[in-house]
Write an enzyme that holds these catalytic residues in place. Structure first.
Site, PDB file in Angstrom:
ATOM      1  N   GLY A  56      63.229  11.649  70.786  1.00  0.00           N
ATOM      2  CA  GLY A  56      63.293   9.913  70.154  1.00  0.00           C
ATOM      3  C   GLY A  56      63.375   8.995  70.933  1.00  0.00           C
ATOM      4  CG  HIS A 223      70.859  11.581  68.442  1.00  0.00           C
ATOM      5  ND1 HIS A 223      71.047  12.517  68.982  1.00  0.00           N
ATOM      6  CD2 HIS A 223      69.705  10.991  68.794  1.00  0.00           C
ATOM      7  CE1 HIS A 223      69.956  12.907  69.855  1.00  0.00           C
ATOM      8  NE2 HIS A 223      68.975  11.922  69.834  1.00  0.00           N
ATOM      9  CG  ASP A 415      85.981 -21.215  82.160  1.00  0.00           C
ATOM     10  OD1 ASP A 415      87.176 -21.821  82.269  1.00  0.00           O
ATOM     11  OD2 ASP A 415      85.551 -20.698  83.108  1.00  0.00           O
TER      12      ASP A 415
END
Length: 590
Positions: A56, A223, A415
């Site tokens: 995959g 997965h 920042d």
């Protein structure tokens, strides 16, 4: 888990990603219909075994990124997290490759991949082409009891297995030899991954399952499959300790996949699952290496770090260990030599040559050359240390107290780190003062402040103050020309400060009116040089700071951070504000 992506169509993304490989490696070709990346016929020896893998998509650079000279002959891609079909794979083994010795088909051990690649292997053999099939499993996250007949999942250690088998095929070895070495390598490889979050597939609805904020999934698959367990509030050393125990504990019958004896040699692979910054991955490598040495007496003969097998943008990493057993192939074909063999596959990251590893394997620490950078030559310029200490303490304390307000200003126009940086510098100089490290020699005393600032202040402000103070030392020393002790007065300070401002202008284009700390610094220095009155000079710095509220930014992050409507006419420049606070506190005690 981030559900933001530049591509919303997962299918077209896979096609484009595969096509890019022919751009970055001109020796490759692309069969778009079947999603096959393969080596051009003229780039490999047809009398060698061909090695094919795939699976995959979403695990890049695996598997197509490992096609190239010295590595895979072809790779077949499915859609994201889904196996390619047997037909696609058969097209690769029978139509896209030419080989006289046959094909090793070597996917990872996942049910869909095993079925489709296995079917293709049988079709290949039925068509008259020799083929062997082997599904790599190296995971220890799922033990024997839970894995059952399925066996170990294929993780990043499988890339080492593919590399070794492919390198052997490149030497002209037989299909039987290549197959045996693939099995041997896999049987001596263990891998365990951990992740802070599940991943999101482009084009799909956001997932509802998350790993809680203070937990890490140990053994998570590639997965989103669950791992062996979750750890709560685990710091990196504790996590690594747990992972290495699962990888190397001989006393765990469920996961003791590899035996280990004193003197065994290993290759270590630290793999990025896709979403870990290079900075953090490097820190992980250092921690794993340290614990392997101290807890297991293992110093890997090779350490590979990088992105080898991903789970899209997975916020995790895996640790793989390959034990270097005897290949049985003789000189020049050890597992390590095959792993070291050169390749042009764009996904393989191992830039250090074997000769470099061997030459420096037993090197000890480098002996550092020490150079005293302090300007420790005494001067004749004198100052009352008690008065100086009192004045500096007053000014520095003002900066520390003002840190929240400085930070608030910098959060709006920068920042947000200006306040913290100024506070660190102020605290460092206070530590010097409170440690009775100042004397009546003003040059040596200011030089101590330089060292404190350089060691503790970073960012743009830190650099500016370090340059300015170094130049201030030089400006003071330039006036030590009488040959006898002299008290430092406002005139001497004024000349030294002007010298420092001039020197600073060589390294920054900032001028008065650019909305920076220069709007406070220059008025102070100019006024002190003109009036010899520090209180008047401090007032000039305050006025300059107040004026920055109405100035548009020409330098620094304020040029492009936020909108001017947010802060113009309301917010002072944080750097100028912090400096003015210091100068006001200083002047009150002089």
């Amino acid at each position: 888990m981030s559900s933001k992506h530049f591509f919303s169509d997962a299918f077209s993304l896979v096609i484009e990603a595969l096509r890019s490989l022919t751009i970055t490696n001109p020796s490759l070709a692309f069969d778009e219909e079947n999603k096959i990346i393969f080596r051009r016929p003229e780039t490999y020896n047809k009398s060698n075994v061909a090695v094919i893998s795939g699976g995959g998509s979403g695990h890049e650079p695996a598997f197509a990124g490992y096609v190239g000279k010295g590595f895979l002959t072809a790779a077949v891609a499915g859609t994201i997290f889904a196996s390619p079909s047997a037909e696609q794979i058969s097209r690769a083994t029978l139509e896209r490759l030419e080989t006289e010795k046959g094909v090793l088909i070597i996917p990872m051990n996942y049910t869909g991949d095993v079925l489709h690649f296995g079917m293709a292997a049988e079709k290949t053999k039925a068509a008259g082409r020799p083929a062997e099939f082997y599904a790599i499993g190296d995971d220890v996250g799922v033990g024997r009891a839970r894995g059952g007949k399925v066996g170990r999942r294929g993780l990043a250690g499988g890339i080492l297995v593919m590399k070794i088998a492919s390198a052997l095929a490149e030497t002209g070895a037989s299909l039987e030899e290549v197959y045996r070495i693939a099995r041997l390598s896999a049987e001596n490889t263990v891998t365990l991954g951990s992740s802070l979050e599940h991943v999101h597939v482009p084009g799909r609805d956001p997932m509802t399952e998350f790993v809680p904020e203070n937990e890490v999934e140990v053994g998570m698959g590639i997965h989103n499959e669950p791992g062996s367990h979750r750890m709560k509030s685990a710091d990196l050393p504790t996590l690594v300790k747990t992972m290495l125990l699962q990888l190397l504990d001989h006393n765990d019958p469920d996961r003791a996949w590899m035996t280990r004896q004193l003197g065994d040699k290993f290759v270590l692979l630290i793999n990025n699952l896709g979403g870990v910054s290079t900075l953090e991955l490097a820190g992980i490598t250092a921690e794993v290496s340290k614990q392997l040495a101290t807890e297991y007496d293992i110093k890997p003969v090779r350490t590979l770090q990088g992105t080898y097998l991903t789970s899209l943008n997975g916020l995790g990493f895996s640790i793989s260990l390959l034990k270097l057993v005897d290949s049985g192939l003789g000189a020049g074909k050890s597992l390590l030599e095959l792993l070291d063999a050169p390749t042009e596959a764009v996904g393989w990251a191992a830039p250090i040559q074997p000769s470099t590893w061997e030459k420096h394997a037993s090197d000890g620490p480098v002996e550092f050359k020490k150079v005293d950078l302090s300007q420790d030559q005494p001067s004749n310029l004198r100052v009352d240390p008690v008065v100086l200490k009192k004045a500096l303490t007053s000014g520095l304390s003002r900066i520390i107290a003002a840190e929240p307000e400085i930070t608030r200003f910098d959060t709006i126009v920068g920042d947000g780190d200006c306040g913290a940086g100024l506070k660190r510098g102020a605290e460092a100089i206070l530590k010097v003062i409170q440690g009775d490290n100042i004397t009546d020699d003003v040059v040596l005393t200011v030089d101590k402040f330089v060292n404190a600032v350089e060691a503790n202040m970073d960012g743009t402000s830190g650099a500016i103050y370090a340059i300015f103070l170094n130049s201030l030392v030089n400006g003071l020393r330039a006036q030590d020309n009488t040959g006898s002790a002299q008290q430092v007065n406002a005139k001497i300070w004024g000349h030294a400060l002007k010298h420092a401002v001039t020197a600073l202008s060589q390294y920054t284009p900032a001028q008065v009116g650019d909305r920076t700390l220069i709007d406070a610094l220059v008025p102070f220095c100019d006024t002190l040089a003109e009036t010899a009155d520090i209180k008047t000079a401090a007032k000039a710095a305050e006025d300059g700071t107040e004026a920055t509220k109405h100035l548009k930014a020409s330098l620094g992050r304020a040029v492009y951070v936020g909108s001017e409507e947010e802060w113009l006419g309301k917010v002072r420049d944080p750097g100028a504000y912090g400096l003015a606070k210091f100068l006001t506190g200083l002047a009150e005690e002089l």
